[in-house]
Design an enzyme around this catalytic site. Structure first.
Site, short mmCIF file in Angstrom:
data_model
loop_
_atom_site.label_atom_id
_atom_site.label_comp_id
_atom_site.label_asym_id
_atom_site.label_seq_id
_atom_site.Cartn_x
_atom_site.Cartn_y
_atom_site.Cartn_z
N HIS A 221 4.67 -3.05 -9.78
CA HIS A 221 3.66 -3.54 -8.84
C HIS A 221 3.70 -5.07 -8.76
O HIS A 221 3.82 -5.65 -7.67
CB HIS A 221 2.28 -3.05 -9.29
CG HIS A 221 1.15 -3.48 -8.39
ND1 HIS A 221 0.65 -2.68 -7.39
CD2 HIS A 221 0.45 -4.64 -8.34
CE1 HIS A 221 -0.32 -3.32 -6.76
NE2 HIS A 221 -0.48 -4.52 -7.32
N GLU A 222 3.62 -5.71 -9.92
CA GLU A 222 3.59 -7.18 -9.93
C GLU A 222 4.91 -7.78 -9.44
O GLU A 222 4.93 -8.86 -8.86
CB GLU A 222 3.25 -7.70 -11.34
CG GLU A 222 1.87 -7.26 -11.88
CD GLU A 222 0.70 -7.63 -10.98
OE1 GLU A 222 0.79 -8.64 -10.25
OE2 GLU A 222 -0.30 -6.88 -10.98
N GLU B 84 -0.81 -7.25 -0.88
CA GLU B 84 -0.90 -5.97 -1.60
C GLU B 84 0.17 -5.01 -1.10
O GLU B 84 0.73 -4.22 -1.87
CB GLU B 84 -2.32 -5.41 -1.40
CG GLU B 84 -2.92 -4.69 -2.58
CD GLU B 84 -2.79 -5.46 -3.90
OE1 GLU B 84 -2.16 -4.90 -4.81
OE2 GLU B 84 -3.29 -6.61 -4.03
N HIS C 221 4.62 -8.30 -5.81
CA HIS C 221 3.93 -9.57 -5.51
C HIS C 221 4.88 -10.75 -5.73
O HIS C 221 4.93 -11.68 -4.93
CB HIS C 221 2.70 -9.73 -6.41
CG HIS C 221 1.54 -8.85 -6.04
ND1 HIS C 221 0.98 -8.85 -4.79
CD2 HIS C 221 0.80 -7.96 -6.77
CE1 HIS C 221 -0.05 -7.99 -4.76
NE2 HIS C 221 -0.18 -7.43 -5.95
#
Ligand SMILES: [Zn+2]
Ligand SMILES: [Zn+2]
Lengths: 499, 499
Positions: A266-267, A296, A270
């Protein structure tokens, strides 16, 4: 020496650059506080950060900026410069719309509320929380009122706009309404179908060093550049640092190796957004990423669209076994079942991608009504639990720490952010649909560990534009059409109900 | 509300506090650059640091400060406040004495010189170095001239004063002259005596993790508080961060485990000084440590006075064997021989405590004459090699990287710092003599790993005074007498010639 034809614009850029460099320092110090700082330094660090942040506010609210913005507007600028002027004005507007005394008071009350909340949530102490939270809500309403006046929109609109320029409540209501119509039925169908599915749980412990190596290997495969960033450990994973020096953090659990890996992926989504921003715009507001739902969507694109796909899991499985050892739970089919398991639960951050939208819808309903003054803080628990029953069929009762006290957002005075999580999932579904259309052999490539086709698409269609376009323009430029929430429904149907 | 009786002084303190907090940010960012930062971030980091540093200069040279300093001087202050005013004026004087354009130019030329030097020293490229160094010397002379005017002293005096308030060349000349008289004879005697001494070299490699654990264990034993600091790795060991958040670094060599350990003990001495500063004065100039020789004396007290003593090595030996494994070289007697080995060599930072003063004397002679205009940069190599022959009986020839190109100091435009290394050794010898007089069973305590008696003495007599007294007052208060260079001679005689 000839006089520049755009002196005000250039002076504005010079100031933006200064602000950016101060941001750099603040970003690294925040990361350091969460990862490296010895505990006794926390007081001095808080003082130093407060000093830098107040200095940044001082610079951002300098009255000379209003004149510069007006003068630059009269100069002859190219479209990119014009976009930068627009974004600069946005930063200025947000910094000046709220009277400094109100902003400071809100920030102090929010800090107190959040600090007490850290304990209160574990004790399920809603009445205690309410004592700090009621005055905080009052201050946020006033702050939202100031922003609303400046933008000439409603109070909740103004808060949405903070995170996603141009986003209005009417649009959020329409988009979330779409999901509300089909979500409970879809959850029921998928649950029914998974009822008989066998699913083995990994048997730990798993060494943290091995989990870290696995995380790094996956990050590398996804294109994270370790020459321009790091991976460290913090109690809450985040993507910090600055655009050119990305400090990603994760956490590892000895008994749940998939949790840390999922957070890392997930990160990384980003982080790749920051790594893909154009170097030439780096220090200007137009060079920043779009925050909120667009940001997001970059994380969810990797974590959910790519990371939960059978093709990706088939690539991941041998790598995972190589780092964590062989066991029945790590058989490829079982891993697919594990990653794709759908189960209603109380905690948003633990939710699967199918039940997750319910958590957002519930929070949106409550925070919108709260900011608009339709309900008061006291009304939250009853509404929360009723919505949980209605949307997911479960009720946390008076265990508020698993209910309305679970998130940090409201305790910090942060309202208007939650819808972005669901809009982000919608955007991600739309990007993924577009990529699939353009790349018929996407699955084969992913299964072979060739993620370039996904990452390059994001770089080409999202990252390189930075903040040149607003979100509505960006989604059209990137995917050829406006945001369509039905892509999310189609994605969930295809992944969880097709064979 | 009553009006404060010392409004100017209080405003001065408020400003000092702001400066300190900016220093905190700069300190942590510098540490991060050396230890954590991914390489691609270096450009953006340099920009951010330059921004913060120019901001600090802006604050420190604010004309309003001159008025405040004068007004505070007329207020009724207690002795501690008066000392703080004196130190505040010192900071202000150093920041304002040099015209900003000159300071900026010097800093740019120094950066260019140092950057080129990093390569040139490996190629022994003295002519190449000279091209950047000659203009740098010219700028430093002019800068020193400005400081000299402000302080009403000589040019080299002014540079000495930067590092050690009140230190004058006449004093340095007297102190170093003392050592010059007895050093060559002493080196000869010790070398003669050690000629027949057997000395086994440790056979590596030694795992870096084991070396790190050993370093941490020694630091803990010496009183380093890991709740208020960290130990990390960098290519040049340093003691960075801020007073309340000490970021100590070291480096490990796979084949020379004593080098990393020695560097760690040295930096721990610097770190303990910061850890012992009074919390109540933390953000004010009077709360800073004394830099230069006093600071160096804290490091040398631990590294040399304590760390090379047989009692300490007897305590260390089993711990070292426990971490690095048994081997003949780690027998206690051999370790004492290894640590106490005296051997003239070309490189200052590798020198033992007996030949080290020669390296300082040589540099002092050259840099003093250079700043005062008695010689020019071109004259350095001939003078360097002649002094090496005279003091240590060796000659680097045209291998300038092992001669006059070895140190970073001059390449950075830093003059007047070298004497502090030798004065630091003198101070340390004087502290140690005093502690031995007060503690007849010092050796037994050290051998038992009880270092409190040493550390507490430093805390009580040095650390807690911060910058309340100048160095001359401090040495009298701490040891009861003025600095006496004969303590160093007595220490070396006792350690290396007594039995
Ligand atoms: Zn996220
Ligand atoms: Zn030192």
């Amino acid at each position: 020496m000839t006089l520049s034809p755009t002196p005000a614009y250039l002076e504005l850029c010079r100031r933006n650059q200064r602000h950016y460099r101060l941001h750099h320092a603040i970003g690294i110090l925040h990361w350091d506080s969460a990862t490296m700082m010895p505990p006794r330094a926390s007081g001095a660090r808080a003082d130093a950060l407060a000093e830098l942040e107040s200095l940044l506010r001082e610079w951002q609210t300098d009255p000379a900026l209003a004149t510069l913005l007006a003068q630059a507007d009269a100069e002859s600028l190219d479209p990119l410069q014009r976009a930068n002027l627009r974004e600069s004005r946005r930063v200025w507007l947000r910094a000046t719309a709220v009277p400094p005394a109100l902003a400071t008071q809100r920030s102090l009350v929010a800090m107190r509320c959040e600090h007490a909340w850290r304990e209160q949530r574990h004790r399920h102490d809603w009445p205690g929380f309410l004592e700090n939270f009621k005055p905080l809500v009052e201050l946020v309403r006033r702050e939202a009122g100031c922003l609303a006046d400046a933008l000439d929109v409603g109070r909740y609109d103004a808060l949405l706009d903070m995170h996603e320029p141009g986003l209005r409540d009417s649009e959020v209501s329409r988009l979330l309404g779409h999901v509300r119509n089909w979500l409970p039925g879809l959850i029921g169908q998928i649950r029914e179908r998974q009822r008989s599915q066998p699913c083995l749980i990994p048997q730990g412990p798993f060494a943290l060093a091995a989990q870290r190596d696995l995380s790094e290997a996956v990050m590398r495969a996804l294109g994270f550049d370790f020459q321009a960033g790091r991976l460290d450990v913090s109690s809450h994973p985040f993507c910090g640092g600055t655009f050119e020096d990305i400090r990603l953090t994760t956490r590892y659990s000895e008994y749940d190796p998939l949790a840390g890996l999922t957070a890392t992926i997930h990160e990384t989504g980003h982080a790749l957004y920051h790594m893909g921003l154009p170097e030439s715009l780096r220090e200007q507001p137009v060079g920043a990423p779009r925050w909120g739902a667009i940001h997001e969507s970059q994380a969810l694109m990797l974590e959910k669209q790519l990371g939960l796909s059978p093709a990706f899991i088939r690539w991941l499985a041998p790598l995972l076994r190589q780092h964590l050892g062989e066991q029945p739970a790590f058989a490829t089919d079982n891993l697919i079942h594990l990653f794709q398991r759908v189960e209603p639960g109380f905690i948003r951050v633990d939710a699967d991608e199918v039940t997750y939208p319910a958590h957002v819808i519930l929070r949106y309903d409550i925070e919108r009504a709260l900011i608009e003054g339709e309900i008061e803080a006291e009304d939250i628990p009853v509404r929360w639990n009723a919505a949980m029953r209605e949307l997911l069929g479960i009720d946390p009762g008076e265990l508020y720490g698993q209910g309305c006290l679970q998130d940090m957002h409201w305790a910090c005075g942060m309202f208007g952010y939650f819808p972005g999580y669901l809009l982000g999932a919608m955007y991600a579904a739309q990007w993924a649909a577009r990529i699939r259309r353009e790349q018929p052999d996407l699955e084969q490539q992913v299964e072979a560990g060739e993620f370039g086709v996904v990452i390059d698409w994001l770089r080409q269609h999202i990252h390189r534009h930075a903040s040149r376009y607003d979100s509505n323009e960006l989604v059209r430029i990137a995917s050829g059409e406006a945001l369509d929430p039905d892509y999310l429904r189609q994605h969930l149907m295809a992944r969880y109900l097709d064979d």
